[in-house]
Motif scaffolding. Structure first.
Motif, PDB file in Angstrom:
ATOM      1  N   ASN A  32       0.793  -1.168  -0.136  1.00 39.69           N
ATOM      2  CA  ASN A  32       0.115   0.122   0.056  1.00 39.69           C
ATOM      3  C   ASN A  32       0.581   1.279   0.057  1.00 39.69           C
ATOM      4  O   ASN A  32       0.348   2.276  -0.663  1.00 39.69           O
ATOM      5  CB  ASN A  32      -0.837  -0.149   1.109  1.00 39.69           C
ATOM      6  N   PRO A  35       2.296   2.789  -3.839  1.00 37.21           N
ATOM      7  CA  PRO A  35       1.574   3.908  -4.806  1.00 37.21           C
ATOM      8  C   PRO A  35       1.509   5.223  -4.100  1.00 37.21           C
ATOM      9  O   PRO A  35       1.551   6.409  -4.799  1.00 37.21           O
ATOM     10  CB  PRO A  35       0.134   3.363  -4.712  1.00 37.21           C
ATOM     11  N   ALA A  39       2.767   8.643  -5.546  1.00 34.05           N
ATOM     12  CA  ALA A  39       2.212  10.008  -5.648  1.00 34.05           C
ATOM     13  C   ALA A  39       2.770  11.446  -5.111  1.00 34.05           C
ATOM     14  O   ALA A  39       2.636  12.343  -5.537  1.00 34.05           O
ATOM     15  CB  ALA A  39       0.665   9.914  -5.012  1.00 34.05           C
ATOM     16  N   PRO A 135      -7.815   9.002   1.883  1.00 35.47           N
ATOM     17  CA  PRO A 135      -8.105   8.126   0.804  1.00 35.47           C
ATOM     18  C   PRO A 135      -7.646   6.731   0.871  1.00 35.47           C
ATOM     19  O   PRO A 135      -7.031   6.457   1.631  1.00 35.47           O
ATOM     20  CB  PRO A 135      -6.854   9.087  -0.066  1.00 35.47           C
ATOM     21  N   SER A 137      -6.969   5.053  -1.831  1.00 37.55           N
ATOM     22  CA  SER A 137      -6.051   4.772  -2.922  1.00 37.55           C
ATOM     23  C   SER A 137      -5.256   6.091  -3.318  1.00 37.55           C
ATOM     24  O   SER A 137      -5.760   7.013  -2.765  1.00 37.55           O
ATOM     25  CB  SER A 137      -6.744   3.887  -3.969  1.00 37.55           C
ATOM     26  N   ALA A 138      -4.451   5.747  -4.097  1.00 39.12           N
ATOM     27  CA  ALA A 138      -3.623   6.952  -4.467  1.00 39.12           C
ATOM     28  C   ALA A 138      -4.717   7.758  -5.602  1.00 39.12           C
ATOM     29  O   ALA A 138      -4.488   8.966  -5.655  1.00 39.12           O
ATOM     30  CB  ALA A 138      -2.355   6.395  -5.295  1.00 39.12           C
ATOM     31  N   ASP A 139      -5.622   7.260  -6.103  1.00 40.46           N
ATOM     32  CA  ASP A 139      -6.423   8.041  -6.902  1.00 40.46           C
ATOM     33  C   ASP A 139      -7.394   9.080  -6.045  1.00 40.46           C
ATOM     34  O   ASP A 139      -7.669  10.012  -6.425  1.00 40.46           O
ATOM     35  CB  ASP A 139      -7.618   6.983  -7.552  1.00 40.46           C
ATOM     36  N   GLY A 140      -7.432   8.676  -4.771  1.00 42.65           N
ATOM     37  CA  GLY A 140      -8.371   9.472  -3.949  1.00 42.65           C
ATOM     38  C   GLY A 140      -7.630  10.679  -3.447  1.00 42.65           C
ATOM     39  O   GLY A 140      -8.194  11.506  -2.443  1.00 42.65           O
ATOM     40  N   GLY A 142      -5.965  13.219  -4.875  1.00 44.62           N
ATOM     41  CA  GLY A 142      -6.430  14.528  -5.546  1.00 44.62           C
ATOM     42  C   GLY A 142      -7.772  14.921  -5.231  1.00 44.62           C
ATOM     43  O   GLY A 142      -8.115  16.070  -4.964  1.00 44.62           O
ATOM     44  N   ARG A 143      -8.800  14.088  -5.042  1.00 43.02           N
ATOM     45  CA  ARG A 143     -10.081  14.400  -4.495  1.00 43.02           C
ATOM     46  C   ARG A 143     -10.176  14.913  -3.114  1.00 43.02           C
ATOM     47  O   ARG A 143     -10.959  16.003  -2.893  1.00 43.02           O
ATOM     48  CB  ARG A 143     -10.904  13.194  -4.326  1.00 43.02           C
TER      49      ARG A 143
END
Length: 302
Positions: A32, A35, A39, A135, A137-140, A142-143
């Motif tokens: 985990n 990523p 980022a 978050p 994950s790493a995608d979260g 930015g959100r």
């Protein structure tokens, strides 16, 4: 108290199951963290572009004075954990934030990331109305950075004439010392940073050209600086959280291995004791049979 072989076998099986879970959690912590680390490194390139844009703006504009923080609304964004198995990660950072606020001797609005961090801050006597989810994950990341940027912008608009003094609190990695709580002032801009960018020579012979309103460009650059800094802090917090969880799992794995060695040693001792007892029973029984047969043989000879 001496335990039976069956009880020790059950305890060993249970301990091996716990060891399997610990090993899985240890592997997940390593997987985990990767990523989030990527980022954190990737946002540095974006932040460098924002600073280069700010450099170009300052090279073509007049002096920019840093806002005074005396009348500004203090906002502290604290990045914590929403999951356990990471030791006193949240408690240490919460105590550090409480100490920082006591030194500044001013009221501050706290934006908290992580339910467990919210509980730790409340235990320190701080008021934390709500907590944002970290978050998954790493995608979260930015959100979350966008959401925090929007909340800070809403606070600035609600404050009318008052500016915001934004401070970030998160765990950061340190070479040679693992990780440590970090308090970083984000807004107003550091006067040293402004001075450095203004004095830095422009690398190209082509001077930067500003085609939009200077105020709008400056606001856009500040938002980019704010977003990238929040993104970086969130990613760094997730990396250090997984590192803390990995350290805890390594300690747990060592403890499980030690207990397994102790249980196996006890099993060997109990098994040896049972074998010895059975051999003694056989020998005693054999001697008893010899004594029982001897008088009968003597009676037949008479």
């Amino acid at each position: 108290m001496t335990q039976t072989l069956e009880a020790l076998s059950r305890r060993t099986e249970s301990m091996e199951g716990i060891g399997s879970v610990v090993h899985t959690m240890k592997s997940l912590s390593v997987i985990n963290a990767a990523p989030f680390d990527n980022a954190a490194r990737a946002i540095e390139a974006y932040h460098g572009t924002v600073l280069e844009g700010l450099h170009g703006y300052l090279s073509q504009s007049g002096p920019v004075s840093a806002s005074r923080t005396g009348n500004a609304e203090q906002v502290v964004v604290v990045f914590g954990s929403d999951h356990g198995l990471c030791g006193n990660y949240n408690e240490v950072l919460a105590a550090h934030v409480a100490g920082h606020l006591s030194e500044t001797k001013g009221a501050a609005r706290i934006l908290c990331v992580g339910a467990q961090m919210q509980a730790a801050l409340i235990d320190e006597g701080l008021e934390v109305p709500t907590a944002l989810l970290p978050p998954a994950s790493a995608d979260g990341i930015g959100r979350l950075a966008n959401l925090l940027t929007q909340q800070l912008d809403a606070l600035r608009q609600a404050g009318a004439q008052r500016e915001l003094a934004v401070t970030l609190a998160f765990f950061a990695r340190h070479e040679g010392s693992g990780q440590a709580p970090n308090i970083k002032r984000l807004l107003p801009l550091d006067p040293a940073l402004i001075s450095e960018l203004r004095s830095k020579p422009w690398a190209s012979r082509s001077l930067p050209f500003i085609a939009m309103r200077r105020a709008d460009l400056f606001t856009t650059l500040i938002r980019g600086h704010l977003f990238s800094s929040l993104f970086r802090a969130s990613a760094e917090a997730l990396v250090t959280e997984n590192a803390a969880r990995l350290a805890m799992m390594q300690q747990a794995e060592q403890s499980v291995d030690d207990q397994l060695d102790e249980l196996k040693s006890q099993m060997r001792n109990v098994r040896q004791s049972e074998i010895t007892t059975e051999l003694l029973d056989v020998i005693i029984g054999f001697e008893a049979l010899k004594k029982a047969r001897k008088p009968r043989s003597e009676a037949e000879s008479d």
